[in-house]
Design a protein around this motif. Structure first.
Motif, PDB file in Angstrom:
ATOM      1  N   ARG A 407       0.932  -1.198  -0.059  1.00  0.00           N
ATOM      2  CA  ARG A 407       0.128  -0.061  -0.083  1.00  0.00           C
ATOM      3  C   ARG A 407       0.939   1.237  -0.055  1.00  0.00           C
ATOM      4  O   ARG A 407       0.539   2.367  -0.575  1.00  0.00           O
ATOM      5  CB  ARG A 407      -0.856   0.231   1.126  1.00  0.00           C
ATOM      6  CG  ARG A 407      -2.033   0.665   1.171  1.00  0.00           C
ATOM      7  CD  ARG A 407      -3.176   0.490   2.182  1.00  0.00           C
ATOM      8  NE  ARG A 407      -2.855   0.726   3.623  1.00  0.00           N
ATOM      9  CZ  ARG A 407      -3.658   0.742   4.481  1.00  0.00           C
ATOM     10  NH1 ARG A 407      -4.994   0.134   4.328  1.00  0.00           N
ATOM     11  NH2 ARG A 407      -3.159   1.070   5.754  1.00  0.00           N
ATOM     12  N   GLU A 408       2.141   1.282   0.842  1.00  0.00           N
ATOM     13  CA  GLU A 408       2.924   2.344   0.626  1.00  0.00           C
ATOM     14  C   GLU A 408       3.476   2.678  -0.660  1.00  0.00           C
ATOM     15  O   GLU A 408       3.639   3.732  -1.048  1.00  0.00           O
ATOM     16  CB  GLU A 408       4.083   2.201   1.566  1.00  0.00           C
ATOM     17  CG  GLU A 408       3.515   2.473   3.158  1.00  0.00           C
ATOM     18  CD  GLU A 408       4.653   1.904   4.271  1.00  0.00           C
ATOM     19  OE1 GLU A 408       5.777   1.631   3.790  1.00  0.00           O
ATOM     20  OE2 GLU A 408       4.086   1.757   5.384  1.00  0.00           O
ATOM     21  N   LYS A 411       1.065   4.200  -2.848  1.00  0.00           N
ATOM     22  CA  LYS A 411       0.724   5.463  -2.621  1.00  0.00           C
ATOM     23  C   LYS A 411       1.880   6.476  -3.089  1.00  0.00           C
ATOM     24  O   LYS A 411       1.762   7.654  -3.670  1.00  0.00           O
ATOM     25  CB  LYS A 411       0.358   5.925  -1.197  1.00  0.00           C
ATOM     26  CG  LYS A 411      -0.985   5.257  -1.008  1.00  0.00           C
ATOM     27  CD  LYS A 411      -1.635   5.794   0.315  1.00  0.00           C
ATOM     28  CE  LYS A 411      -2.941   5.240   0.408  1.00  0.00           C
ATOM     29  NZ  LYS A 411      -3.375   5.291   1.676  1.00  0.00           N
ATOM     30  N   PHE A 423      -7.319   6.269  -4.133  1.00  0.00           N
ATOM     31  CA  PHE A 423      -6.977   5.078  -3.342  1.00  0.00           C
ATOM     32  C   PHE A 423      -8.266   4.799  -2.806  1.00  0.00           C
ATOM     33  O   PHE A 423      -9.127   5.354  -2.155  1.00  0.00           O
ATOM     34  CB  PHE A 423      -5.772   5.162  -2.470  1.00  0.00           C
ATOM     35  CG  PHE A 423      -4.702   5.782  -3.199  1.00  0.00           C
ATOM     36  CD1 PHE A 423      -4.021   4.957  -4.111  1.00  0.00           C
ATOM     37  CD2 PHE A 423      -4.061   7.060  -2.910  1.00  0.00           C
ATOM     38  CE1 PHE A 423      -3.030   5.448  -4.758  1.00  0.00           C
ATOM     39  CE2 PHE A 423      -3.208   7.436  -3.442  1.00  0.00           C
ATOM     40  CZ  PHE A 423      -2.460   6.654  -4.413  1.00  0.00           C
TER      41      PHE A 423
END
Ligand code: ATP
Length: 641
Positions: A407-408, A411, A423
């Motif tokens: 997820r990091e 982003k 997102f």
């Protein structure tokens, strides 16, 4: 490892190293598989056959093995290339009649008695007096001709297809016609599930590569298990035999992981979620672990790929290439990519969006779109993409990383673009009150509920093709019922009464059992349809009518007026499930009796699911077991009226 029977019937078909595989050898293998329902026996028969094929295949790319593999699962190419068999009953009857000098009426009558067009074709062919014995068919020729038939389109395509099929049938001997016809119908119906094929392929290669080595039975068995795990894992990341089979022939199972990795352009099978009935159930599952709740958007799953050459492709839940349905999405994507991103695979939901009001619209708005050739002027509803996972970036697979890290990275490399890309909204809070408030918020914003996902540890890797306990779905509307809707196949219909006599008035639905590859009847559904829906359903289903239930439908006591080729999938809601003396769904899993739905209600058609993506027998049994009230379990089922 050959059994005597196998040796005489299959391996000794007079085919030597370097020669093409006789189709008769494949058919003899199919016959042996069809004669048993034991999974281990099926696996053994198929392993033996694939081993012989692999050993005698001198082509470095393993062409013979590849085509044999495809014919075993009745496919011609990977799913995402979209070339399918599934020729209508009428065309097949015409071709059988023409190639055997009979007329369609006789064929139809035989079909009514026999119930299997494959057997009718075989009998018609064998009763025919022929002067010359045709040249034996090979796996390669059959594969090529089936491909030609599937590709035939445009002007006069029906007549052309009949011609090609006629030609193919005229070359059949023994019981070959039975399987040629079943292949053309779209399914072999011998109970050979694709997952058995993957294991058999792995075992055959391990046996070939270890031939002559003196291994103990334990060591051999360990090698077979390891091989199967590797091929299964690789196939779920890169579901294409076109790459896997040549790689296996060249480097065996141990080099497969290096040679076959997730590749942009080849859609992987998406990770799926388990349903839950209550927030407490979620908390029990994730107790003491880090998890995240995300909005569960109500749209269509979109796996977006950027290839090194700049091509953008969008694939559906079913690995169908949807780029032509979403030209607007393909055009939007470059605006959300940050500099330095050269290739990726993104997991996301495509949602209908009202740009003026800045709000999400129901899924139906998007489902009205054509599936192909959508032009700018056809687009009335905008699509907004909500990304929830990143599976691959710039040459590297991220599947083994924790969700938190994926997820990091997502982003860091993508930018939200207003009304186009964002997102999935997430909350990492973990108390019942906070989850409950977030669930309500998701509904207010036009979503179906929440997806709750394991965030850290090994359990948060991306598991392609698995319905995992590490992803739970919490659908607000269904918390009262069994926790989720079911996706069921329409296999039959009952004529309507009164005003509805022109159409069907009720339908027979079935779930799917991937082990036997059979459809199992589960309920009759007949209320809540509008006249308009009934009319549209008639138009769609009428061409799928069959004279008899197809051999892969476990009918039980159901007696509909007409039967259909199992193809159309409907999403259905139920109040609860009960044991049934009539229907066959999940029989043997809970009790010998089947399970049926009580008060089933139609929600929508699922065009993004094929019949074999329907709710499985195992899921039906799980729904039944999870029902809270014991009183529901004793019901007699909604017996046919
Ligand atoms: P299933 O995929 O479980 O067989 P289904 O296709 O009917 O069932 P749902 O039961 O509605 O789908 O739930 C899973 C689907 O929810 C995903 O396939 C995806 O399309 C959609 N979805 C929406 N938001 C998310 C999210 N944040 N994370 C994962 N999936 C999401």
């Amino acid at each position: 490892i050959f059994t005597k029977d196998f040796k005489s019937k299959v391996a000794d078909k007079g085919w030597k190293e370097g020669e093409p595989v006789p189709y008769a050898a494949l058919v003899a293998t199919f016959e042996q598989i069809e004669a048993t329902t034991k999974r281990l026996e099926i696996l053994n028969i198929l392993t033996q056959f694939l081993l012989v094929v692999a050993k005698r295949d001198t082509d470095p790319g393993g062409t013979n093995l590849l085509k044999t593999v495809y014919l075993c699962i009745n496919r011609l190419c990977p799913d995402y290339e979209g070339l399918e068999l599934g020729i209508g009953e009428m065309i097949l009857m015409k071709a059988i009649a023409e190639s055997t000098g009979r007329n369609v009426k006789q064929i139809k009558e035989d079909l009514k008695k026999e119930g299997d067009l494959g057997k009718v074709a075989m009998a018609s062919r064998n009763n025919q007096k022929t002067l010359f014995k045709p040249k034996p068919l090979t796996v390669t020729t059959v594969f090529q001709r089936l491909t030609n038939i599937a590709k035939t389109s445009g002007n006069q395509s029906q007549a052309k297809k009949v011609g090609f099929i006629n030609q193919l049938l005229s070359a059949c001997q023994g019981n070959e016609a039975k399987f040629i016809i079943r292949s053309l119908e779209g399914k072999l119906r011998i109970g050979l599930a694709e997952r058995s094929l993957v294991v058999a392929l792995a075992h055959a290669i391990v046996l070939k590569d270890n031939e002559g080595k003196k291994l103990s039975p334990e060591a051999m068995s360990q090698k077979l298990d390891e091989g199967a795990e590797i091929v299964k894992a690789v196939y779920s990341e890169l579901p294409t035999y076109d790459i896997i089979v040549p790689a296996l022939m060249k480097g065996g199972v141990h080099h497969l992981r290096e040679n076959c990795k997730l590749t942009p352009g080849v859609p992987l099978k998406p990770m799926l979620a388990k349903p839950t009935k209550a927030i407490t159930e979620v908390l029990d599952r994730f107790e003491g672990k880090m998890f995240t709740c995300e909005y569960k958007y109500d749209g269509e799953r979109a796996q977006v790929h950027l290839l090194e050459d700049g091509t953008i492709a969008v694939f559906s839940r079913n690995s169908e290439n949807m780029s032509a349905k979403y030209p607007d999405m393909v055009e939007q994507i470059p605006r959300c990519i940050k500099e330095g991103v050269k290739s990726f695979v993104l997991d996301a939901e495509a949602v209908a969006y009202d740009v003026q009001e800045k709000k999400l619209l129901p899924f139906q708005e998007l489902s009205r779109r054509k599936r192909k050739d959508v032009k700018a002027e056809d687009i009335t509803v905008r699509v907004h993409l909500f990304a929830f996972d990143l599976l691959y970036l710039n040459g590297e697979s991220l599947l083994q990383k924790e969700l938190r890290e994926r997820r990091e990275i997502l982003k860091e490399h993508f930018n939200p673009v207003e009304s186009e890309f964002g997102f999935a909204k997430a909350s990492d809070s973990s108390s019942t009150e906070e989850i409950s408030a977030f669930l309500d918020e998701s509904i207010k914003d036009g979503c179906e509920g929440l997806m709750v996902k394991m965030l850290t540890t090994d359990s948060s890797t991306y598991e392609p093709s698995r319905r995992s306990m590490n992803w739970l779905k919490l659908k607000k509307d269904y918390l009262e019922g069994v926790g989720d809707s079911l996706d069921l196949v329409v296999v039959g219909a009952y004529y309507g009464k009164g005003k509805r006599t022109n159409w069907y008035g009720a339908y027979l639905l079935a779930c799917y059992d991937p082990d036997s590859e059979n459809f199992q009847t589960i309920c009759k559904i007949g209320t809540g349809f509008s006249e308009e829906q009934l009319k549209a359903q008639y138009e769609e289903l009428h061409p799928l009518e069959m004279s008899k239930p197809r051999g892969d439908i476990e009918v039980g006591g159901a007696k509909p007026d007409v039967w259909f080729e199992p193809k159309i999938v409907w999403e259905v809601l139920t109040a609860d499930l009960s044991l049934s003396p009539v229907y066959t769904a999940a029989h043997g899993l809970i009790e010998s009796r089947g399970i049926s739905l009580r008060f089933p209600r139609f929600i929508r058609q699922r065009d993004d699911k094929d019949a074999d993506d329907a709710t499985t027998a195992e899921q039906v049994a799980e729904f039944y077991q999870r029902q809270a009230t014991a009183g529901n379990k004793k019901g007699g089922g909604n017996a046919e009226d």
